[in-house]
Design a protein around this motif. Structure first.
Motif: not given
Length: 100
Positions: A2, A34, A57-58, A60-61, A93
């Protein structure tokens, strides 16, 4: 992966102080699980405008891991008083990537 994107309008004549404090603040974002990488770029047409690009990485990180951390409180303390207006942060993304 992301990509976090933030356009930063820094108060005029505070750019040098912002850049100095941003270098210090980098340690806080880098400490988050992350986190992948980040860069700060300065606009050529408007000297008090920057773009912050952070790879996570995501999602939410960033939205949970960083924003709900003690490291974020230190980040805020160092940087948030430089912005006017406060930046909008968006997440992207990958759809297509070409490299040479």
């Amino acid at each position: 992966m992301i990509l976090e994107v933030a356009i930063l309008q820094v108060i005029k004549e505070k750019e040098a102080h912002f850049e100095r404090d941003f270098a210090i603040a980098s340690q806080f974002i880098e400490s988050i699980p992350g986190y992948v990488s980040h860069s700060l770029r300065k606009c050529l047409e408007q000297e008090n405008k920057y773009i912050l690009l952070v790879d996570w990485k995501k999602l939410e990180n960033h939205t949970v891991g960083f924003r709900e951390s003690e490291a974020y409180l230190e980040w805020k303390k160092l940087l948030h008083h430089y912005y006017n207006p406060f930046p909008v942060v968006e997440h992207y993304e990958m759809v297509l990537e070409n490299k040479r």
